[in-house]
Design a protein around this motif. Structure first.
Motif, PDB file in Angstrom:
ATOM      1  N   HIS A 100       0.699  -1.241   0.192  1.00  0.00           N
ATOM      2  CA  HIS A 100       0.047   0.014   0.154  1.00  0.00           C
ATOM      3  C   HIS A 100       0.797   1.038   0.058  1.00  0.00           C
ATOM      4  O   HIS A 100       0.597   2.245  -0.873  1.00  0.00           O
ATOM      5  CB  HIS A 100      -1.058  -0.037   1.130  1.00  0.00           C
ATOM      6  N   LEU A 101       1.981   1.440   0.933  1.00  0.00           N
ATOM      7  CA  LEU A 101       2.768   2.310   1.087  1.00  0.00           C
ATOM      8  C   LEU A 101       3.704   2.742  -0.395  1.00  0.00           C
ATOM      9  O   LEU A 101       3.494   3.812  -0.984  1.00  0.00           O
ATOM     10  CB  LEU A 101       3.774   2.224   2.107  1.00  0.00           C
ATOM     11  N   LEU A 102       3.975   1.383  -0.987  1.00  0.00           N
ATOM     12  CA  LEU A 102       4.475   1.576  -2.116  1.00  0.00           C
ATOM     13  C   LEU A 102       3.712   2.063  -3.384  1.00  0.00           C
ATOM     14  O   LEU A 102       3.986   2.918  -4.408  1.00  0.00           O
ATOM     15  CB  LEU A 102       5.097   0.188  -2.835  1.00  0.00           C
ATOM     16  N   ARG A 103       2.290   1.808  -3.347  1.00  0.00           N
ATOM     17  CA  ARG A 103       1.444   2.277  -4.301  1.00  0.00           C
ATOM     18  C   ARG A 103       1.149   3.628  -4.051  1.00  0.00           C
ATOM     19  O   ARG A 103       1.092   4.566  -5.078  1.00  0.00           O
ATOM     20  CB  ARG A 103       0.090   1.558  -4.161  1.00  0.00           C
ATOM     21  N   LEU A 104       1.331   3.973  -2.694  1.00  0.00           N
ATOM     22  CA  LEU A 104       1.056   5.660  -2.527  1.00  0.00           C
ATOM     23  C   LEU A 104       2.173   6.433  -3.126  1.00  0.00           C
ATOM     24  O   LEU A 104       2.280   7.549  -3.327  1.00  0.00           O
ATOM     25  CB  LEU A 104       0.886   5.796  -1.100  1.00  0.00           C
ATOM     26  N   MET A 113      -7.325  18.311  -3.934  1.00  0.00           N
ATOM     27  CA  MET A 113      -7.188  18.501  -2.657  1.00  0.00           C
ATOM     28  C   MET A 113      -5.571  18.576  -2.212  1.00  0.00           C
ATOM     29  O   MET A 113      -4.799  18.056  -2.807  1.00  0.00           O
ATOM     30  CB  MET A 113      -7.618  16.948  -1.991  1.00  0.00           C
ATOM     31  N   GLU A 114      -5.496  19.505  -1.411  1.00  0.00           N
ATOM     32  CA  GLU A 114      -4.062  20.080  -0.981  1.00  0.00           C
ATOM     33  C   GLU A 114      -3.291  18.735  -0.252  1.00  0.00           C
ATOM     34  O   GLU A 114      -4.117  18.185   0.441  1.00  0.00           O
ATOM     35  CB  GLU A 114      -4.178  21.174  -0.074  1.00  0.00           C
ATOM     36  N   GLY A 115      -2.082  18.564  -0.643  1.00  0.00           N
ATOM     37  CA  GLY A 115      -1.317  17.800   0.159  1.00  0.00           C
ATOM     38  C   GLY A 115      -1.273  16.081  -0.481  1.00  0.00           C
ATOM     39  O   GLY A 115      -1.071  15.144   0.258  1.00  0.00           O
ATOM     40  N   LEU A 116      -2.251  16.237  -1.575  1.00  0.00           N
ATOM     41  CA  LEU A 116      -2.345  14.753  -2.177  1.00  0.00           C
ATOM     42  C   LEU A 116      -1.950  14.712  -3.715  1.00  0.00           C
ATOM     43  O   LEU A 116      -1.854  15.686  -4.297  1.00  0.00           O
ATOM     44  CB  LEU A 116      -4.059  14.341  -2.071  1.00  0.00           C
ATOM     45  N   ILE A 140      -4.095   9.506   4.490  1.00  0.00           N
ATOM     46  CA  ILE A 140      -3.077   9.616   3.482  1.00  0.00           C
ATOM     47  C   ILE A 140      -2.024  10.589   3.554  1.00  0.00           C
ATOM     48  O   ILE A 140      -0.799  10.634   3.431  1.00  0.00           O
ATOM     49  CB  ILE A 140      -3.395   9.193   1.959  1.00  0.00           C
ATOM     50  N   GLN A 141      -2.729  11.934   3.696  1.00  0.00           N
ATOM     51  CA  GLN A 141      -2.001  13.284   4.138  1.00  0.00           C
ATOM     52  C   GLN A 141      -1.252  12.969   5.178  1.00  0.00           C
ATOM     53  O   GLN A 141      -0.300  13.508   5.373  1.00  0.00           O
ATOM     54  CB  GLN A 141      -3.067  14.340   4.367  1.00  0.00           C
ATOM     55  N   GLU A 142      -1.492  12.478   6.327  1.00  0.00           N
ATOM     56  CA  GLU A 142      -1.179  12.138   7.632  1.00  0.00           C
ATOM     57  C   GLU A 142       0.169  11.207   7.393  1.00  0.00           C
ATOM     58  O   GLU A 142       1.235  11.268   7.970  1.00  0.00           O
ATOM     59  CB  GLU A 142      -1.959  11.707   8.726  1.00  0.00           C
ATOM     60  N   MET A 143       0.048  10.249   6.245  1.00  0.00           N
ATOM     61  CA  MET A 143       1.005   9.220   6.118  1.00  0.00           C
ATOM     62  C   MET A 143       2.204   9.894   5.284  1.00  0.00           C
ATOM     63  O   MET A 143       3.160   9.087   4.987  1.00  0.00           O
ATOM     64  CB  MET A 143       0.287   8.040   5.565  1.00  0.00           C
ATOM     65  N   ILE A 150       5.339   7.702   3.938  1.00  0.00           N
ATOM     66  CA  ILE A 150       5.308   7.051   2.472  1.00  0.00           C
ATOM     67  C   ILE A 150       6.639   7.600   1.783  1.00  0.00           C
ATOM     68  O   ILE A 150       7.488   6.858   1.080  1.00  0.00           O
ATOM     69  CB  ILE A 150       4.277   7.830   1.620  1.00  0.00           C
ATOM     70  N   GLN A 151       7.136   8.716   2.141  1.00  0.00           N
ATOM     71  CA  GLN A 151       8.507   9.248   1.640  1.00  0.00           C
ATOM     72  C   GLN A 151       9.562   8.315   2.165  1.00  0.00           C
ATOM     73  O   GLN A 151      10.788   8.179   1.451  1.00  0.00           O
ATOM     74  CB  GLN A 151       8.882  10.852   2.034  1.00  0.00           C
ATOM     75  N   GLU A 152       9.311   7.980   3.292  1.00  0.00           N
ATOM     76  CA  GLU A 152      10.669   7.304   4.152  1.00  0.00           C
ATOM     77  C   GLU A 152      10.619   5.795   3.525  1.00  0.00           C
ATOM     78  O   GLU A 152      11.714   5.321   3.133  1.00  0.00           O
ATOM     79  CB  GLU A 152      10.232   7.149   5.553  1.00  0.00           C
ATOM     80  N   VAL A 153       9.579   5.387   3.051  1.00  0.00           N
ATOM     81  CA  VAL A 153       9.613   4.085   2.517  1.00  0.00           C
ATOM     82  C   VAL A 153       9.991   4.075   0.841  1.00  0.00           C
ATOM     83  O   VAL A 153      10.799   3.225   0.552  1.00  0.00           O
ATOM     84  CB  VAL A 153       8.252   3.397   2.059  1.00  0.00           C
TER      85      VAL A 153
END
Length: 204
Positions: free
Chosen positions: A34-38, A91-94, A180-183, A187-190
């Protein structure tokens, strides 16, 4: 996990991501895939990670049904049906939020989603519930599922089902996007971890 296993729709979240968004909105756990997809959706893993997704027999049948519907049925149904229709909502941040509908009936304000499946129409509607609700989230006025079954082209059965807007589903999708915005830092770390691993593999 191979990165080629991740569907590479870079730069946006679409209807095929709606079930994942709903999962997160319902409090579900975000797995590595999921994190990779995002990360791909945000563009963090674009470029070298893009792979052509192989076409399956089911996908080919779906494309043939779309051709049959628009060439044979829709041509007699109304001259105002447009094949392929894109909905967007910022939507901002997405990443960009997009839906690629199979068609649009301008006379009725109907977004059309075509599916070719051996299952009952009610089961198809439930299986693709989040994709259908995603259209409403992006601003569709009305959504209709067009379900084909049987054998193309000699024995095709077509069912029409109007999909109602579900307020609870809309709220869950919104919660998922907020999550997702909070994550985003995770997501960047992964993505950075995967980039580093790929560089190390290239150097071996």
């Amino acid at each position: 996990m191979k990165l080629s296993d991740v569907q590479n729709r870079s730069g946006y979240l679409g209807g095929t991501d709606a079930a994942l968004i709903a999962r997160l909105g319902g409090g579900g756990y975000a797995r590595l895939d999921h994190l990779l997809r995002l990360a791909v959706a945000y563009g963090d893993l674009a470029g070298r990670y893009l792979r052509e997704v192989p076409k399956t027999e089911a996908m080919e049948a779906g494309h043939r049904f779309e051709d049959y519907f628009f060439d044979v049925i829709a041509s007699d149904w109304t001259p105002h049906i447009r094949r392929q229709y894109i909905l967007q909502r910022p939507m901002e941040g997405l990443p960009a939020l997009i839906a690629h509908a199979d068609g649009y009936d301008a006379t009725r304000g109907l977004v059309l989603e075509l599916k070719f499946s051996r299952y009952l129409t009610a089961d198809v509607a439930e299986r693709y519930r989040w994709q259908l609700q995603w259209y409403y989230f992006l601003g569709a006025e009305r959504v209709r599922l067009i379900h084909g079954s049987g054998t193309l082209p000699e024995d095709v059965r077509v069912a029409f089902r109007t999909v109602e807007k579900d307020a609870a589903a809309q709220e869950q999708l919104m919660r998922g996007l907020c999550r997702i915005q909070e994550m985003r830092p995770r997501i960047q770390e992964v993505a950075e971890m995967i980039e580093l691993r790929e560089i190390e593999n290239d150097e071996k």
